[in-house]
Write an enzyme that holds these catalytic residues in place. Sequence first.
Site, PDB file in Angstrom:
ATOM      1  N   LYS A  35       9.759  -3.903  14.846  1.00 29.92           N
ATOM      2  CA  LYS A  35      10.102  -2.513  14.523  1.00 29.92           C
ATOM      3  C   LYS A  35      11.087  -1.965  15.563  1.00 29.92           C
ATOM      4  O   LYS A  35      12.004  -1.211  15.213  1.00 29.92           O
ATOM      5  CB  LYS A  35       8.838  -1.655  14.446  1.00 29.92           C
ATOM      6  CG  LYS A  35       7.869  -2.078  13.338  1.00 29.92           C
ATOM      7  CD  LYS A  35       8.507  -2.023  11.959  1.00 29.92           C
ATOM      8  CE  LYS A  35       7.519  -2.315  10.845  1.00 29.92           C
ATOM      9  NZ  LYS A  35       8.153  -2.304   9.510  1.00 29.92           N
ATOM     10  N   SER A  84       7.357   1.986  13.097  1.00 34.23           N
ATOM     11  CA  SER A  84       5.916   2.106  13.308  1.00 34.23           C
ATOM     12  C   SER A  84       5.605   2.636  14.698  1.00 34.23           C
ATOM     13  O   SER A  84       6.384   2.430  15.652  1.00 34.23           O
ATOM     14  CB  SER A  84       5.283   0.722  13.140  1.00 34.23           C
ATOM     15  OG  SER A  84       3.955   0.724  13.606  1.00 34.23           O
ATOM     16  N   TYR A 131       4.850  -7.858  15.818  1.00 31.61           N
ATOM     17  CA  TYR A 131       5.080  -6.892  14.735  1.00 31.61           C
ATOM     18  C   TYR A 131       5.803  -5.648  15.278  1.00 31.61           C
ATOM     19  O   TYR A 131       6.846  -5.228  14.749  1.00 31.61           O
ATOM     20  CB  TYR A 131       3.732  -6.531  14.095  1.00 31.61           C
ATOM     21  CG  TYR A 131       3.767  -5.277  13.257  1.00 31.61           C
ATOM     22  CD1 TYR A 131       4.489  -5.236  12.069  1.00 31.61           C
ATOM     23  CD2 TYR A 131       3.083  -4.123  13.656  1.00 31.61           C
ATOM     24  CE1 TYR A 131       4.530  -4.072  11.302  1.00 31.61           C
ATOM     25  CE2 TYR A 131       3.119  -2.972  12.899  1.00 31.61           C
ATOM     26  CZ  TYR A 131       3.848  -2.943  11.724  1.00 31.61           C
ATOM     27  OH  TYR A 131       3.895  -1.797  10.974  1.00 31.61           O
ATOM     28  N   HIS A 133       3.757   1.182  16.457  1.00 32.15           N
ATOM     29  CA  HIS A 133       3.593  -0.026  17.275  1.00 32.15           C
ATOM     30  C   HIS A 133       4.892  -0.467  17.965  1.00 32.15           C
ATOM     31  O   HIS A 133       4.860  -1.353  18.812  1.00 32.15           O
ATOM     32  CB  HIS A 133       2.973  -1.143  16.437  1.00 32.15           C
ATOM     33  CG  HIS A 133       1.605  -0.747  15.952  1.00 32.15           C
ATOM     34  ND1 HIS A 133       0.544  -0.589  16.809  1.00 32.15           N
ATOM     35  CD2 HIS A 133       1.158  -0.398  14.715  1.00 32.15           C
ATOM     36  CE1 HIS A 133      -0.521  -0.179  16.114  1.00 32.15           C
ATOM     37  NE2 HIS A 133      -0.170  -0.050  14.842  1.00 32.15           N
ATOM     38  N   SER A 151       3.126  -6.259   7.764  1.00 34.84           N
ATOM     39  CA  SER A 151       2.712  -4.949   8.271  1.00 34.84           C
ATOM     40  C   SER A 151       1.582  -5.038   9.303  1.00 34.84           C
ATOM     41  O   SER A 151       1.019  -4.006   9.678  1.00 34.84           O
ATOM     42  CB  SER A 151       2.282  -4.059   7.102  1.00 34.84           C
ATOM     43  OG  SER A 151       1.289  -4.703   6.340  1.00 34.84           O
ATOM     44  N   LEU A 186      13.209 -10.968   0.894  1.00 35.62           N
ATOM     45  CA  LEU A 186      14.287 -10.212   1.550  1.00 35.62           C
ATOM     46  C   LEU A 186      15.401 -11.130   2.046  1.00 35.62           C
ATOM     47  O   LEU A 186      16.539 -10.677   2.206  1.00 35.62           O
ATOM     48  CB  LEU A 186      13.733  -9.452   2.755  1.00 35.62           C
ATOM     49  CG  LEU A 186      12.960  -8.159   2.503  1.00 35.62           C
ATOM     50  CD1 LEU A 186      12.281  -7.724   3.795  1.00 35.62           C
ATOM     51  CD2 LEU A 186      13.885  -7.052   1.986  1.00 35.62           C
ATOM     52  N   GLY A 244       7.970  -5.941   4.393  1.00 34.89           N
ATOM     53  CA  GLY A 244       7.828  -6.694   5.633  1.00 34.89           C
ATOM     54  C   GLY A 244       6.366  -6.953   5.907  1.00 34.89           C
ATOM     55  O   GLY A 244       5.481  -6.460   5.199  1.00 34.89           O
ATOM     56  N   GLY A 268       0.815  -1.212   0.000  1.00 35.02           N
ATOM     57  CA  GLY A 268       0.000   0.000   0.000  1.00 35.02           C
ATOM     58  C   GLY A 268       0.848   1.261   0.000  1.00 35.02           C
ATOM     59  O   GLY A 268       0.680   2.149  -0.853  1.00 35.02           O
ATOM     60  N   LEU A 269       1.783   1.337   0.950  1.00 34.88           N
ATOM     61  CA  LEU A 269       2.631   2.522   1.047  1.00 34.88           C
ATOM     62  C   LEU A 269       3.608   2.584  -0.133  1.00 34.88           C
ATOM     63  O   LEU A 269       3.880   3.661  -0.681  1.00 34.88           O
ATOM     64  CB  LEU A 269       3.385   2.472   2.382  1.00 34.88           C
ATOM     65  CG  LEU A 269       4.131   3.697   2.844  1.00 34.88           C
ATOM     66  CD1 LEU A 269       3.267   4.936   2.797  1.00 34.88           C
ATOM     67  CD2 LEU A 269       4.652   3.471   4.268  1.00 34.88           C
TER      68      LEU A 269
HETATM   69  N1  LIG Z   1       0.802   1.992   5.951  1.00 35.57           N
HETATM   70  C1  LIG Z   1       0.963   2.491   7.165  1.00 35.57           C
HETATM   71  O1  LIG Z   1       0.198   3.327   7.620  1.00 35.57           O
HETATM   72  C2  LIG Z   1       2.104   2.022   8.026  1.00 35.57           C
HETATM   73  C3  LIG Z   1       2.143   2.403   9.382  1.00 35.57           C
HETATM   74  C4  LIG Z   1       3.248   2.021  10.158  1.00 35.57           C
HETATM   75  C5  LIG Z   1       4.280   1.309   9.567  1.00 35.57           C
HETATM   76  N2  LIG Z   1       4.178   0.917   8.271  1.00 35.57           N
HETATM   77  C6  LIG Z   1       5.261   0.116   7.699  1.00 35.57           C
HETATM   78  O2  LIG Z   1       5.509   0.549   6.376  1.00 35.57           O
HETATM   79  C7  LIG Z   1       5.794  -0.559   5.539  1.00 35.57           C
HETATM   80  C8  LIG Z   1       4.811  -0.606   4.374  1.00 35.57           C
HETATM   81  O3  LIG Z   1       3.494  -0.685   4.893  1.00 35.57           O
HETATM   82  P1  LIG Z   1       2.269  -1.064   3.948  1.00 35.57           P
HETATM   83  O4  LIG Z   1       1.057  -0.538   4.610  1.00 35.57           O
HETATM   84  O5  LIG Z   1       2.584  -0.663   2.551  1.00 35.57           O
HETATM   85  O6  LIG Z   1       2.280  -2.634   4.063  1.00 35.57           O
HETATM   86  P2  LIG Z   1       1.866  -3.720   2.956  1.00 35.57           P
HETATM   87  O7  LIG Z   1       1.575  -4.969   3.715  1.00 35.57           O
HETATM   88  O8  LIG Z   1       0.800  -3.176   2.074  1.00 35.57           O
HETATM   89  O9  LIG Z   1       3.185  -3.904   2.100  1.00 35.57           O
HETATM   90  C9  LIG Z   1       4.312  -4.623   2.559  1.00 35.57           C
HETATM   91  C10 LIG Z   1       4.993  -5.236   1.354  1.00 35.57           C
HETATM   92  O10 LIG Z   1       6.130  -5.970   1.815  1.00 35.57           O
HETATM   93  C11 LIG Z   1       6.231  -7.147   1.042  1.00 35.57           C
HETATM   94  N3  LIG Z   1       6.942  -8.181   1.815  1.00 35.57           N
HETATM   95  C12 LIG Z   1       6.534  -8.792   2.948  1.00 35.57           C
HETATM   96  N4  LIG Z   1       7.442  -9.719   3.333  1.00 35.57           N
HETATM   97  C13 LIG Z   1       8.434  -9.672   2.406  1.00 35.57           C
HETATM   98  C14 LIG Z   1       9.639 -10.405   2.250  1.00 35.57           C
HETATM   99  N5  LIG Z   1      10.000 -11.364   3.110  1.00 35.57           N
HETATM  100  N6  LIG Z   1      10.421 -10.115   1.183  1.00 35.57           N
HETATM  101  C15 LIG Z   1      10.060  -9.170   0.290  1.00 35.57           C
HETATM  102  N7  LIG Z   1       8.923  -8.426   0.388  1.00 35.57           N
HETATM  103  C16 LIG Z   1       8.123  -8.690   1.440  1.00 35.57           C
HETATM  104  C17 LIG Z   1       4.788  -7.576   0.781  1.00 35.57           C
HETATM  105  O11 LIG Z   1       4.704  -8.410  -0.364  1.00 35.57           O
HETATM  106  C18 LIG Z   1       4.084  -6.226   0.607  1.00 35.57           C
HETATM  107  O12 LIG Z   1       3.969  -5.849  -0.747  1.00 35.57           O
HETATM  108  C19 LIG Z   1       5.728  -1.803   6.424  1.00 35.57           C
HETATM  109  O13 LIG Z   1       7.025  -2.110   6.874  1.00 35.57           O
HETATM  110  C20 LIG Z   1       4.867  -1.354   7.576  1.00 35.57           C
HETATM  111  O14 LIG Z   1       5.156  -2.085   8.754  1.00 35.57           O
HETATM  112  C21 LIG Z   1       3.133   1.276   7.496  1.00 35.57           C
END
Ligand SMILES: NC(=O)c1ccc[n+]([C@@H]2O[C@H](COP(=O)([O-])OP(=O)(O)OC[C@H]3O[C@@H](n4cnc5c(N)ncnc54)[C@H](O)[C@@H]3O)[C@@H](O)[C@H]2O)c1
Length: 271
Positions: free
Chosen positions: A144, A111, A140, A113, A75, A52, A73, A17-18
Site C-alpha cells: 500500500k 490502508s 501487505y 497498514h 487484502s 490484474l 488485490g 467485500g468492499l
Molecule cells: N475492507 C476494508 O476494511 C479495507 C481496509 C483497508 C484497505 N482495504 C483495501 O480495499 C480493497 C478491497 O478490500 P476488501 O476487504 O474488499 O478485500 P477482498 O479480499 O474482499 O477483495 C479483494 C478482491 O480483489 C480480487 N483480487 C485479488 N488479486 C487480484 C488480481 N491479481 N487480479 C484481479 N483481482 C484480484 C479478489 O478476487 C477479491 O475479490 C483491498 O485493496 C484492501 O487492501 C480494505
Amino acid sequence: MTAARPRTVLLTGAAGGLGTLMRGLLPGYGYRLRLFDLRPVEGEPAAVTADLTDAAALREAVKGVDAIVHLAGISLEAPFEKILHSNIEGAYRLYEAAREEGVRRVVFASSNHAVGFTPRPADGGPLIPVDTPHRPDTYYGLSKSFGEDLAQLYWDLHGIETVSVRIGSCFPEPTSVRMLSLWLSPADGARLFHAALTAPDVGHTVAYGSSANTRLWWDLSTARALGYEPQDDSEPYADELIAKQGEPDPADPEHARLGGHFCTRPPIWPH
Ligand SMILES: NC(=O)c1ccc[n+]([C@@H]2O[C@H](COP(=O)([O-])OP(=O)(O)OC[C@H]3O[C@@H](n4cnc5c(N)ncnc54)[C@H](O)[C@@H]3O)[C@@H](O)[C@H]2O)c1
C-alpha cells in the site's frame, strides 16, 4: 480547473467485500460501473474476470471509462511473491492501462497498514497526521505504501490524479474495540469515494478513510477537504464491544500501534 464528474467507473475487486458494498452504493450517486475481478462477480455476467497482470484484459476493461476505483488485490498478509504479483505488479499494470487509455482519475484503496507501525495516539492526544511517514506493518502494508508512491509518480510524470484512501475498516458494523477508532461505515465509504471521484484538482491526495468516530485516531481533514462529510460514528457499538472484549491495554504491543494485530500476528490471506 474543475474536474468533470466521472460517469463510467471501473471498479476493480468488484467480487470482494468492499467491492460488493460499493456495487450496491455507488450507482446511487449516478455512476455506471464496469466490474473487474479475478473471480466471477455473482449476478454480474458482464463483469470482466481477469487477473490484474493480464495487461490486454485490463486495457480493454479500462477503455472509455472516466475513472477507476482500484480495490483489487490481496487484502491481508501473504508471502511476498503473492503480494508482488497482485498488489505491486497489479497496481503498476493498472496505472499503465490508465495512462495508455487516457484515464485521468484513480481512487486507490490504500490502508491504515501503510502506516501500521505508527504509535496509536494517547487518549485526547494529537491525531495522526496524513503526512506521517510510511511505517508498513506487513508486506501487505508495504504494497500500500508502494501504491501511494506509484500514484505520486503517475501524477508527477503523467498527470494522472489519484486519491489514495487509507481505509480503516469498512464493514457493515465494527466488530472489535480497535474498529471503534477506524470504522468506515459503508455509507460513509460511498460518500468518501464519491468525493474522491469528483473533487477538482486533487493531484495526488492521501486521505484517511473512516467515519466521524468519537474515538478517532487520525486526522480526517484531507478527506473533508475533498468534500467528504461523514455521517456515521461507531460509538453506539462501543458499550457492547467493550463489554465483550474489554478496553484494550495501550501497553500491549498489539494495541500500541495503529495497525493493531497486523503488527504482532497478521491474518494471512487464505488463497
Ligand atoms: N475492507 C476494508 O476494511 C479495507 C481496509 C483497508 C484497505 N482495504 C483495501 O480495499 C480493497 C478491497 O478490500 P476488501 O476487504 O474488499 O478485500 P477482498 O479480499 O474482499 O477483495 C479483494 C478482491 O480483489 C480480487 N483480487 C485479488 N488479486 C487480484 C488480481 N491479481 N487480479 C484481479 N483481482 C484480484 C479478489 O478476487 C477479491 O475479490 C483491498 O485493496 C484492501 O487492501 C480494505
